[in-house]
Design a protein around this motif. Structure first.
Motif, PDB file in Angstrom:
ATOM      1  N   UNK A  73       0.741  -1.054   0.115  1.00  0.00           N
ATOM      2  CA  UNK A  73      -0.053   0.074  -0.025  1.00  0.00           C
ATOM      3  C   UNK A  73       0.816   1.186  -0.174  1.00  0.00           C
ATOM      4  N   UNK A  74       2.219   1.188   0.404  1.00  0.00           N
ATOM      5  CA  UNK A  74       2.735   2.472   0.307  1.00  0.00           C
ATOM      6  C   UNK A  74       3.394   2.891  -1.070  1.00  0.00           C
ATOM      7  N   UNK A  75       2.806   3.791  -1.454  1.00  0.00           N
ATOM      8  CA  UNK A  75       3.091   4.012  -2.916  1.00  0.00           C
ATOM      9  C   UNK A  75       4.768   4.247  -3.379  1.00  0.00           C
ATOM     10  N   UNK A  76       5.457   4.828  -2.383  1.00  0.00           N
ATOM     11  CA  UNK A  76       7.037   4.869  -2.523  1.00  0.00           C
ATOM     12  C   UNK A  76       7.551   3.544  -2.740  1.00  0.00           C
ATOM     13  N   UNK A  77       7.241   2.531  -1.924  1.00  0.00           N
ATOM     14  CA  UNK A  77       8.002   1.289  -1.748  1.00  0.00           C
ATOM     15  C   UNK A  77       7.267   0.588  -3.156  1.00  0.00           C
ATOM     16  N   UNK A  78       5.967   0.637  -3.419  1.00  0.00           N
ATOM     17  CA  UNK A  78       5.548   0.252  -4.375  1.00  0.00           C
ATOM     18  C   UNK A  78       6.131   0.562  -5.517  1.00  0.00           C
ATOM     19  N   UNK A  79       6.453   1.964  -6.084  1.00  0.00           N
ATOM     20  CA  UNK A  79       7.100   2.340  -7.233  1.00  0.00           C
ATOM     21  C   UNK A  79       8.475   1.967  -7.325  1.00  0.00           C
ATOM     22  N   UNK A  80       9.113   1.504  -6.241  1.00  0.00           N
ATOM     23  CA  UNK A  80      10.697   1.152  -6.144  1.00  0.00           C
ATOM     24  C   UNK A  80      10.556  -0.312  -6.706  1.00  0.00           C
ATOM     25  N   UNK A  81       9.545  -1.281  -6.224  1.00  0.00           N
ATOM     26  CA  UNK A  81       9.272  -2.520  -6.614  1.00  0.00           C
ATOM     27  C   UNK A  81       8.877  -2.625  -8.000  1.00  0.00           C
ATOM     28  N   UNK A  82       8.251  -1.867  -8.519  1.00  0.00           N
ATOM     29  CA  UNK A  82       7.804  -1.961  -9.882  1.00  0.00           C
ATOM     30  C   UNK A  82       9.124  -1.614 -10.918  1.00  0.00           C
ATOM     31  N   UNK A  83       9.970  -1.089 -10.578  1.00  0.00           N
ATOM     32  CA  UNK A  83      11.399  -0.794 -11.193  1.00  0.00           C
ATOM     33  C   UNK A  83      12.140  -2.144 -11.228  1.00  0.00           C
ATOM     34  N   UNK A  84      11.890  -3.140 -10.279  1.00  0.00           N
ATOM     35  CA  UNK A  84      12.639  -4.483 -10.238  1.00  0.00           C
ATOM     36  C   UNK A  84      12.574  -5.042 -11.507  1.00  0.00           C
ATOM     37  N   UNK A  85      13.725  -6.097 -11.590  1.00  0.00           N
ATOM     38  CA  UNK A  85      13.615  -7.095 -12.746  1.00  0.00           C
ATOM     39  C   UNK A  85      12.903  -8.325 -12.279  1.00  0.00           C
ATOM     40  N   UNK A  86      11.662  -8.032 -12.539  1.00  0.00           N
ATOM     41  CA  UNK A  86      10.565  -9.224 -12.353  1.00  0.00           C
ATOM     42  C   UNK A  86       9.339  -8.929 -13.031  1.00  0.00           C
ATOM     43  N   UNK A  87       8.555  -9.933 -12.795  1.00  0.00           N
ATOM     44  CA  UNK A  87       6.966  -9.755 -13.416  1.00  0.00           C
ATOM     45  C   UNK A  87       6.103  -9.307 -11.918  1.00  0.00           C
ATOM     46  N   UNK A  88       5.925  -8.080 -11.731  1.00  0.00           N
ATOM     47  CA  UNK A  88       5.513  -7.611 -10.714  1.00  0.00           C
ATOM     48  C   UNK A  88       3.818  -7.574 -10.752  1.00  0.00           C
ATOM     49  N   UNK A  89       3.203  -8.093  -9.583  1.00  0.00           N
ATOM     50  CA  UNK A  89       1.712  -8.116  -9.750  1.00  0.00           C
ATOM     51  C   UNK A  89       1.356  -7.450  -8.248  1.00  0.00           C
ATOM     52  N   UNK A  90       0.727  -6.245  -8.217  1.00  0.00           N
ATOM     53  CA  UNK A  90       0.203  -5.724  -7.155  1.00  0.00           C
ATOM     54  C   UNK A  90      -1.033  -6.209  -6.596  1.00  0.00           C
ATOM     55  N   UNK A  91      -1.401  -6.663  -5.770  1.00  0.00           N
ATOM     56  CA  UNK A  91      -2.870  -7.310  -5.746  1.00  0.00           C
ATOM     57  C   UNK A  91      -3.694  -6.395  -4.851  1.00  0.00           C
ATOM     58  N   UNK A  92      -3.324  -5.347  -4.537  1.00  0.00           N
ATOM     59  CA  UNK A  92      -4.300  -4.286  -3.973  1.00  0.00           C
ATOM     60  C   UNK A  92      -4.885  -3.582  -5.063  1.00  0.00           C
TER      61      UNK A  92
END
Length: 92
Positions: A73-92
């Motif tokens: 839910x923390x948008x700043x942490x979410x934004x960092x994770x979205x830049x990771x080398x992965x297939x990222x699926x936010x479930x919220x």
């Protein structure tokens, strides 16, 4: 023999929701082997950046990006994770 697909369940809290929803989705793929990693309490920018570095290393070693199911839910942490080398699926 094919190598298992790496899957991470991550959250700012316990990761139970990410784990439950992610495993529900993975159950649809009976013929694929998964290697599961649980990463609860990714609740600081420093922890998020450490995980991004780990995912980058995993991708470099395996040649395949891991799948990440997240509840961030923390948008700043979410934004960092979205830049990771992965297939990222936010479930919220």
């Amino acid at each position: 023999m094919t190598k298992p697909l790496l899957v991470y369940f991550i959250s700012e809290s316990t990761a139970i929701t990410a784990q439950t929803l992610g495993n529900s989705l993975l159950s649809q793929f009976e013929n694929i082997e998964f290697e599961r990693h649980y990463m609860p309490y990714i609740n600081t920018i420093e922890k998020a950046r450490e995980l991004v570095a780990e995912l980058r290393e995993v991708t470099a070693e395996n040649g395949d990006k891991p799948v990440v199911f997240a509840t961030m839910p923390d948008k700043e942490i979410d934004a960092i994770m979205r830049e990771a080398s992965c297939h990222y699926y936010e479930l919220f």
